[in-house]
Design a protein around this motif. Sequence first.
Motif, PDB file in Angstrom:
ATOM      1  N   TRP A 179       9.452  -2.395  -3.718  1.00  0.00           N
ATOM      2  CA  TRP A 179       9.501  -1.513  -4.883  1.00  0.00           C
ATOM      3  C   TRP A 179       8.107  -1.134  -5.374  1.00  0.00           C
ATOM      4  O   TRP A 179       7.862   0.018  -5.755  1.00  0.00           O
ATOM      5  CB  TRP A 179      10.302  -2.150  -6.026  1.00  0.00           C
ATOM      6  N   HIS A 180       7.174  -2.102  -5.358  1.00  0.00           N
ATOM      7  CA  HIS A 180       5.839  -1.814  -5.895  1.00  0.00           C
ATOM      8  C   HIS A 180       5.077  -0.855  -4.977  1.00  0.00           C
ATOM      9  O   HIS A 180       4.307  -0.017  -5.457  1.00  0.00           O
ATOM     10  CB  HIS A 180       5.059  -3.109  -6.110  1.00  0.00           C
ATOM     11  N   GLU A 181       5.313  -0.940  -3.657  1.00  0.00           N
ATOM     12  CA  GLU A 181       4.681   0.012  -2.742  1.00  0.00           C
ATOM     13  C   GLU A 181       5.254   1.413  -2.946  1.00  0.00           C
ATOM     14  O   GLU A 181       4.520   2.412  -2.883  1.00  0.00           O
ATOM     15  CB  GLU A 181       4.865  -0.440  -1.294  1.00  0.00           C
ATOM     16  N   LEU A 182       6.559   1.502  -3.170  1.00  0.00           N
ATOM     17  CA  LEU A 182       7.180   2.803  -3.404  1.00  0.00           C
ATOM     18  C   LEU A 182       6.637   3.438  -4.682  1.00  0.00           C
ATOM     19  O   LEU A 182       6.400   4.654  -4.731  1.00  0.00           O
ATOM     20  CB  LEU A 182       8.700   2.655  -3.481  1.00  0.00           C
ATOM     21  N   LEU A 183       6.437   2.633  -5.713  1.00  0.00           N
ATOM     22  CA  LEU A 183       5.895   3.164  -6.963  1.00  0.00           C
ATOM     23  C   LEU A 183       4.469   3.665  -6.782  1.00  0.00           C
ATOM     24  O   LEU A 183       4.114   4.744  -7.270  1.00  0.00           O
ATOM     25  CB  LEU A 183       5.927   2.096  -8.056  1.00  0.00           C
ATOM     26  N   VAL A 184       3.648   2.902  -6.092  1.00  0.00           N
ATOM     27  CA  VAL A 184       2.254   3.303  -5.886  1.00  0.00           C
ATOM     28  C   VAL A 184       2.178   4.568  -5.043  1.00  0.00           C
ATOM     29  O   VAL A 184       1.433   5.503  -5.364  1.00  0.00           O
ATOM     30  CB  VAL A 184       1.460   2.151  -5.235  1.00  0.00           C
ATOM     31  N   LEU A 185       2.947   4.614  -3.965  1.00  0.00           N
ATOM     32  CA  LEU A 185       2.935   5.805  -3.108  1.00  0.00           C
ATOM     33  C   LEU A 185       3.402   7.031  -3.891  1.00  0.00           C
ATOM     34  O   LEU A 185       2.795   8.101  -3.818  1.00  0.00           O
ATOM     35  CB  LEU A 185       3.821   5.572  -1.887  1.00  0.00           C
ATOM     36  N   GLN A 238     -10.187  -3.321 -10.438  1.00  0.00           N
ATOM     37  CA  GLN A 238      -9.988  -3.239  -8.995  1.00  0.00           C
ATOM     38  C   GLN A 238      -8.730  -2.451  -8.661  1.00  0.00           C
ATOM     39  O   GLN A 238      -8.709  -1.667  -7.705  1.00  0.00           O
ATOM     40  CB  GLN A 238      -9.904  -4.641  -8.396  1.00  0.00           C
ATOM     41  N   MET A 239      -7.678  -2.641  -9.468  1.00  0.00           N
ATOM     42  CA  MET A 239      -6.448  -1.902  -9.219  1.00  0.00           C
ATOM     43  C   MET A 239      -6.655  -0.407  -9.438  1.00  0.00           C
ATOM     44  O   MET A 239      -6.213   0.420  -8.613  1.00  0.00           O
ATOM     45  CB  MET A 239      -5.331  -2.402 -10.143  1.00  0.00           C
ATOM     46  N   VAL A 240      -7.319  -0.027 -10.520  1.00  0.00           N
ATOM     47  CA  VAL A 240      -7.574   1.391 -10.772  1.00  0.00           C
ATOM     48  C   VAL A 240      -8.436   1.977  -9.661  1.00  0.00           C
ATOM     49  O   VAL A 240      -8.236   3.116  -9.237  1.00  0.00           O
ATOM     50  CB  VAL A 240      -8.245   1.581 -12.150  1.00  0.00           C
ATOM     51  N   VAL A 315      -1.902   1.982   0.450  1.00  0.00           N
ATOM     52  CA  VAL A 315      -0.766   1.822  -0.466  1.00  0.00           C
ATOM     53  C   VAL A 315      -0.462   0.348  -0.672  1.00  0.00           C
ATOM     54  O   VAL A 315      -0.273  -0.126  -1.806  1.00  0.00           O
ATOM     55  CB  VAL A 315       0.477   2.555   0.081  1.00  0.00           C
ATOM     56  N   GLN A 316      -0.416  -0.406   0.416  1.00  0.00           N
ATOM     57  CA  GLN A 316      -0.091  -1.831   0.329  1.00  0.00           C
ATOM     58  C   GLN A 316      -1.135  -2.600  -0.468  1.00  0.00           C
ATOM     59  O   GLN A 316      -0.789  -3.477  -1.281  1.00  0.00           O
ATOM     60  CB  GLN A 316       0.041  -2.409   1.742  1.00  0.00           C
ATOM     61  N   ALA A 317      -2.417  -2.267  -0.271  1.00  0.00           N
ATOM     62  CA  ALA A 317      -3.472  -2.971  -0.998  1.00  0.00           C
ATOM     63  C   ALA A 317      -3.387  -2.695  -2.500  1.00  0.00           C
ATOM     64  O   ALA A 317      -3.486  -3.620  -3.327  1.00  0.00           O
ATOM     65  CB  ALA A 317      -4.841  -2.547  -0.460  1.00  0.00           C
ATOM     66  N   ALA A 318      -3.184  -1.433  -2.875  1.00  0.00           N
ATOM     67  CA  ALA A 318      -3.072  -1.091  -4.294  1.00  0.00           C
ATOM     68  C   ALA A 318      -1.820  -1.705  -4.901  1.00  0.00           C
ATOM     69  O   ALA A 318      -1.840  -2.188  -6.047  1.00  0.00           O
ATOM     70  CB  ALA A 318      -3.048   0.429  -4.465  1.00  0.00           C
ATOM     71  N   ALA A 319      -0.715  -1.713  -4.153  1.00  0.00           N
ATOM     72  CA  ALA A 319       0.538  -2.267  -4.665  1.00  0.00           C
ATOM     73  C   ALA A 319       0.442  -3.769  -4.878  1.00  0.00           C
ATOM     74  O   ALA A 319       1.021  -4.309  -5.830  1.00  0.00           O
ATOM     75  CB  ALA A 319       1.684  -1.937  -3.704  1.00  0.00           C
ATOM     76  N   LEU A 323       1.179  -5.603  -8.446  1.00  0.00           N
ATOM     77  CA  LEU A 323       2.118  -6.708  -8.608  1.00  0.00           C
ATOM     78  C   LEU A 323       1.431  -7.917  -9.227  1.00  0.00           C
ATOM     79  O   LEU A 323       1.995  -8.590 -10.100  1.00  0.00           O
ATOM     80  CB  LEU A 323       2.719  -7.071  -7.250  1.00  0.00           C
ATOM     81  N   GLU A 324       0.203  -8.170  -8.802  1.00  0.00           N
ATOM     82  CA  GLU A 324      -0.542  -9.313  -9.321  1.00  0.00           C
ATOM     83  C   GLU A 324      -0.866  -9.141 -10.804  1.00  0.00           C
ATOM     84  O   GLU A 324      -0.793 -10.099 -11.585  1.00  0.00           O
ATOM     85  CB  GLU A 324      -1.828  -9.484  -8.516  1.00  0.00           C
ATOM     86  N   SER A 325      -1.183  -7.917 -11.205  1.00  0.00           N
ATOM     87  CA  SER A 325      -1.561  -7.666 -12.599  1.00  0.00           C
ATOM     88  C   SER A 325      -0.362  -7.655 -13.541  1.00  0.00           C
ATOM     89  O   SER A 325      -0.514  -7.876 -14.741  1.00  0.00           O
ATOM     90  CB  SER A 325      -2.276  -6.325 -12.715  1.00  0.00           C
ATOM     91  N   LYS A 326       0.831  -7.377 -13.013  1.00  0.00           N
ATOM     92  CA  LYS A 326       2.061  -7.242 -13.792  1.00  0.00           C
ATOM     93  C   LYS A 326       2.014  -6.072 -14.766  1.00  0.00           C
ATOM     94  O   LYS A 326       2.857  -5.968 -15.654  1.00  0.00           O
ATOM     95  CB  LYS A 326       2.381  -8.535 -14.551  1.00  0.00           C
TER      96      LYS A 326
END
Length: 341
Positions: A179-185, A238-240, A315-319, A323-326
């Motif tokens: 789900w988190h990869e789909l949201l980021v993509l 890092q996420m941004v 995508v996977q790295a950003a996702a 997920l880690e940041s919540k």
Amino acid sequence: MVLQAVREDRMPGGRNSGAVYNLYKVPVKYRKHKKGNRGNGKGEKLNSSTNNILNCTNGNGNNGMTQPLGPPPPTQSNISGTILKAALTSPNEVNHLRQGIPFDQAAGMITHLVQCDNFHDIAALQNWEELLEGRGDLSEKLCQMGDSIVYRLVQWTKRLPFYQEVPVEVHTRVLTHKWHELLVLTTSAWQAMHTPGPPTSLTAEEETMENIQILQRCLQAMMGRSLTLEQLRQDVGQMVERLTYLTRSFRRLGIRIEEYVTLKVIAMLQNTGTKSNEVAVIQERYIKCLRTFLEVTCPSHPNRLNDLLRTLPEVQAAASLLLESKMFYVPFLLNSALLQR
């Protein structure tokens, strides 16, 4: 109690947190939200379990079917990922992917994906002004946002043309893990396609800093208190940065809606953690489909398929960082703010 954004089952919803939210502690108890009648009036109640949602009657008018639990998938070695790996490293090993799908068929498959994709209405926040003005209970609104994301993910899955080819428990596992990869993509591709781009002279580092400043203004308005740039750099910098680089990749490629919807299916079916052979077969089908589509529509760019597939590790790295940041709402805040710019 500190608000949290991702439940223990890895799905969004419930309560929202992150180090930034240590500055804004609000007593909150997660409540399941009743969903009213949708589509043809059958309605659904969004449960915290994706499995429960997948087994209830679909209230969307596009198919309106109930999918019973199927038999467990056959036990086989996990072959997810081998197709993409071969496509990215050794084209000679995937010559069979070039065969078997005429352009008319490929175009029809992609058109079906475009028609069933509904993430455009959550790629940017619908209650943007309410969040910024602090109207109503912030924690409640973030809970509702999480519920809405889960609900729309499930409804999108049910509309996919291959939905009935895969057992429900496999769909459940895929959504829980992806789900988190789909949201980021989705949010990154949507930003690249629908928001005004920055000046071409702006470097990636400068654009990242600009996005952090935008996020600072949004969070301060939402929480009613100041946040320093240093705090945000530590919490979400890092996420941004990863989200910014991914959006720049999509913008540089000039990603189109047809490529986005097909890439999303391929990404969803990549490294799912399941042993279902059906998943690998469907993924191969859509890689063939995208290859045929690109060969006809972009004949002067023979490497475009590989260029698109190479965005998936980004995508996977950003996702993973999301997920880690919540703080799953960060991409939505950025999109909404950039859309208003």
